[in-house]
Scaffold this active site. Structure first.
Site, PDB file in Angstrom:
ATOM      1  N   HIS A 221       7.853   0.208   7.138  1.00  0.00           N
ATOM      2  CA  HIS A 221       7.270   1.301   6.356  1.00  0.00           C
ATOM      3  C   HIS A 221       8.284   1.858   5.350  1.00  0.00           C
ATOM      4  O   HIS A 221       8.317   3.051   5.053  1.00  0.00           O
ATOM      5  CB  HIS A 221       6.779   2.408   7.292  1.00  0.00           C
ATOM      6  CG  HIS A 221       5.532   3.101   6.828  1.00  0.00           C
ATOM      7  ND1 HIS A 221       4.288   2.830   7.345  1.00  0.00           N
ATOM      8  CD2 HIS A 221       5.327   4.066   5.883  1.00  0.00           C
ATOM      9  CE1 HIS A 221       3.384   3.603   6.752  1.00  0.00           C
ATOM     10  NE2 HIS A 221       3.993   4.352   5.855  1.00  0.00           N
TER      11      HIS A 221
ATOM     12  N   GLN B  12      -5.773  -1.685   3.136  1.00  0.00           N
ATOM     13  CA  GLN B  12      -4.925  -1.338   4.285  1.00  0.00           C
ATOM     14  C   GLN B  12      -5.607  -0.250   5.101  1.00  0.00           C
ATOM     15  O   GLN B  12      -6.145   0.713   4.549  1.00  0.00           O
ATOM     16  CB  GLN B  12      -3.553  -0.858   3.776  1.00  0.00           C
ATOM     17  CG  GLN B  12      -2.590  -0.426   4.882  1.00  0.00           C
ATOM     18  CD  GLN B  12      -2.684   1.058   5.182  1.00  0.00           C
ATOM     19  OE1 GLN B  12      -2.787   1.884   4.275  1.00  0.00           O
ATOM     20  NE2 GLN B  12      -2.650   1.416   6.458  1.00  0.00           N
TER      21      GLN B  12
ATOM     22  N   PRO C 153       0.833  -1.202   0.000  1.00  0.00           N
ATOM     23  CA  PRO C 153       0.000   0.000   0.000  1.00  0.00           C
ATOM     24  C   PRO C 153       0.867   1.251   0.000  1.00  0.00           C
ATOM     25  O   PRO C 153       1.759   1.394   0.825  1.00  0.00           O
ATOM     26  CB  PRO C 153      -0.768  -0.114   1.328  1.00  0.00           C
ATOM     27  CG  PRO C 153       0.125  -0.931   2.219  1.00  0.00           C
ATOM     28  CD  PRO C 153       0.853  -1.882   1.304  1.00  0.00           C
TER      29      PRO C 153
ATOM     30  N   ARG D 235       8.000   1.275  -3.407  1.00  0.00           N
ATOM     31  CA  ARG D 235       8.474   2.299  -4.341  1.00  0.00           C
ATOM     32  C   ARG D 235       8.601   1.781  -5.771  1.00  0.00           C
ATOM     33  O   ARG D 235       8.226   2.515  -6.706  1.00  0.00           O
ATOM     34  CB  ARG D 235       9.804   2.878  -3.847  1.00  0.00           C
ATOM     35  CG  ARG D 235       9.660   3.640  -2.515  1.00  0.00           C
ATOM     36  CD  ARG D 235      11.008   4.176  -2.063  1.00  0.00           C
ATOM     37  NE  ARG D 235      10.973   4.778  -0.740  1.00  0.00           N
ATOM     38  CZ  ARG D 235      11.129   4.096   0.395  1.00  0.00           C
ATOM     39  NH1 ARG D 235      11.292   2.774   0.371  1.00  0.00           N
ATOM     40  NH2 ARG D 235      11.125   4.733   1.554  1.00  0.00           N
TER      41      ARG D 235
ATOM     42  N   LYS E 129       0.383  -5.410   9.539  1.00  0.00           N
ATOM     43  CA  LYS E 129       1.563  -4.883   8.831  1.00  0.00           C
ATOM     44  C   LYS E 129       2.351  -3.936   9.730  1.00  0.00           C
ATOM     45  O   LYS E 129       1.764  -3.020  10.320  1.00  0.00           O
ATOM     46  CB  LYS E 129       1.116  -4.128   7.572  1.00  0.00           C
ATOM     47  CG  LYS E 129       2.244  -3.440   6.815  1.00  0.00           C
ATOM     48  CD  LYS E 129       1.744  -2.838   5.517  1.00  0.00           C
ATOM     49  CE  LYS E 129       2.843  -2.187   4.694  1.00  0.00           C
ATOM     50  NZ  LYS E 129       3.166  -0.829   5.119  1.00  0.00           N
TER      51      LYS E 129
ATOM     52  N   SER F  42       7.592  -5.271   8.343  1.00  0.00           N
ATOM     53  CA  SER F  42       7.730  -4.010   7.596  1.00  0.00           C
ATOM     54  C   SER F  42       8.159  -2.897   8.537  1.00  0.00           C
ATOM     55  O   SER F  42       7.705  -2.835   9.687  1.00  0.00           O
ATOM     56  CB  SER F  42       6.377  -3.634   6.963  1.00  0.00           C
ATOM     57  OG  SER F  42       6.447  -2.372   6.328  1.00  0.00           O
TER      58      SER F  42
ATOM     59  N   ILE G 101      13.175  -4.602  -1.317  1.00  0.00           N
ATOM     60  CA  ILE G 101      13.226  -5.766  -2.214  1.00  0.00           C
ATOM     61  C   ILE G 101      13.280  -5.256  -3.646  1.00  0.00           C
ATOM     62  O   ILE G 101      12.351  -4.574  -4.107  1.00  0.00           O
ATOM     63  CB  ILE G 101      12.030  -6.695  -1.939  1.00  0.00           C
ATOM     64  CG1 ILE G 101      12.259  -7.298  -0.555  1.00  0.00           C
ATOM     65  CG2 ILE G 101      11.899  -7.773  -3.017  1.00  0.00           C
ATOM     66  CD1 ILE G 101      11.230  -8.221  -0.064  1.00  0.00           C
TER      67      ILE G 101
END
Ligand SMILES: Cc1cc2nc3c(=O)[nH]c(=O)nc-3n(C[C@H](O)[C@H](O)[C@H](O)COP(=O)(O)O)c2cc1C
Length: 347
Positions: free
Chosen positions: A243, A125, A74, A298, A219, A241, A277
């Site tokens: 963020h 989300q 998201p 991104r 998350k 995560s 990643i």
């Protein structure tokens, strides 16, 4: 796949404030950089002499079949990147056969995104808002629009106060799901985030399930003990995560804690990971450390900025082709053959 080049192209095309908002990490960017480095510090230890003449990347997430374990994370306000915003991303996810996770602060409404690609699996989300009624209404809208899971982000206490130095752009066309929001009002995103509830504890997670009837993915987990608490509170999955390194700088890299979280969960829930990643090898390393799937943030936005729907398809296809190549190299013909021994720390 040359994501560094894609990032450059996207940065050239985007408005300067939007590009900075999308690309930056908080403060000195230590965590953003550490996310990338954590995957690169691992080395593949391939098997040879295995039959890899037919490599498959398909799997399931929460029971939904996907063609690739690369899901779309998201990310807020996708109309910063393309006129069609999240609708283009949803169509791309449908073409590729993967899950799109729609941000609570999306530019487009939950319903408009669902209409853009009615058959694609999509998850919503959400943050728990101080105003429970508004959160409940959103969870019900997600259910009614055919979303298949609620992704509860639990870093909401930190997000509004991210220690980044750049400006936050006004949402182009407003925030499709959060009222009140006025199109283009500077500070609208920050105002929306001010209502994130910083008092959320594990028992609150059940609210999302109660309101929507949907499975809950948590998350923002970075520790095994927290992951256990989420599973005990009824989570169907946890997503490791930080963020994308956008909250408190100096936070641990996701690749460095994934194995701890996966071990603690011990197969009682699915485990996903995101952050840095960028290659098929990174995906394989994450799967070897215990993730069922990864999410990319991104890179998908860069694809959207450069080529709209097709740009996102190109990014996801490139990840999947690269993963297939690395799987073959490691002697795995499908994802169930990816085992922990395929990865070792660099000497
Ligand atoms: C521009 C941008 C906006 C984001 N907005 C959200 C959001 O609204 N909700 C959320 O849970 N995560 C959000 N994230 C975090 C991503 O979901 C994801 O955790 C992160 O981008 C993964 O790292 P990567 O960009 O290195 O792949 C955002 C990330 C970016 C880059």
């Amino acid at each position: 796949m040359d994501l560094a080049h894609l990032e450059e192209l996207a940065t050239e095309r985007l408005d300067a404030v939007a590009a900075d908002y999308i690309n930056r990490g908080s403060a000195d960017g230590l965590t953003r950089a550490a996310n990338l480095t954590a995957w690169r510090r691992l080395r593949l230890r391939p098997h040879v002499l295995r039959d890899v003449s037919n490599v498959q990347t398909a799997t399931t997430v929460l029971g939904a079949p996907v063609a690739t374990p690369v899901l779309i994370a998201p990310t807020a306000m996708q109309r910063l990147a393309a006129e069609d915003g999240e609708r283009a991303t949803a169509r791309a996810a449908a073409r590729v056969g993967t899950v799109m996770v729609v941000s609570m602060v999306a530019s487009c409404s939950l319903e408009a995104i669902a209409e853009a690609a009615p058959k694609a699996p999509r998850w919503a989300q959400m943050y728990l808002l101080g105003d429970r009624g508004r959160t409940r209404a959103l969870a019900e809208r997600a259910r009614d629009a055919g979303y298949q899971a609620i992704v509860a982000s639990v870093d909401g206490a930190a997000v509004p106060y991210g220690d980044h130095r750049g400006a936050t752009p006004p949402p182009p066309g407003g925030l499709g799901n959060l009222v009140p929001s006025e199109p283009g009002r500077p500070g609208a995103l920050l105002a929306a985030m001010a209502d994130f509830d910083a008092g959320v504890t594990p028992p609150d997670l059940a609210l999302f399930r109660e309101w929507s009837g949907l499975p809950v993915v948590v998350k923002g987990v970075l520790r095994g003990d927290d992951a256990v608490a989420c599973v005990e509170a009824g989570a169907s999955a946890v997503a490791v995560s930080n963020h994308g390194g956008r909250t408190v700088d100096g936070c641990v890299a996701t690749g460095d804690v994934l194995a701890e979280v996966a071990d603690a969960v011990g197969g009682r829930a699915e485990v996903y990971v995101d952050g840095g990643i960028r290659t098929g090898a990174d995906v394989l390393k994450a799967l070897a450390l215990g993730a069922r799937a990864v999410l990319v943030g991104r890179p998908a936005v860069w694809g959207l900025a450069v080529g709209g729907e097709t740009g996102v398809v190109d990014v996801l296809d490139a990840f999947t082709r690269d993963l297939a190549r690395v799987l073959a190299f490691c002697g795995a013909s499908n994802l169930s053959e990816v085992s922990a021994d395929l990865v070792v720390p660099a000497p």
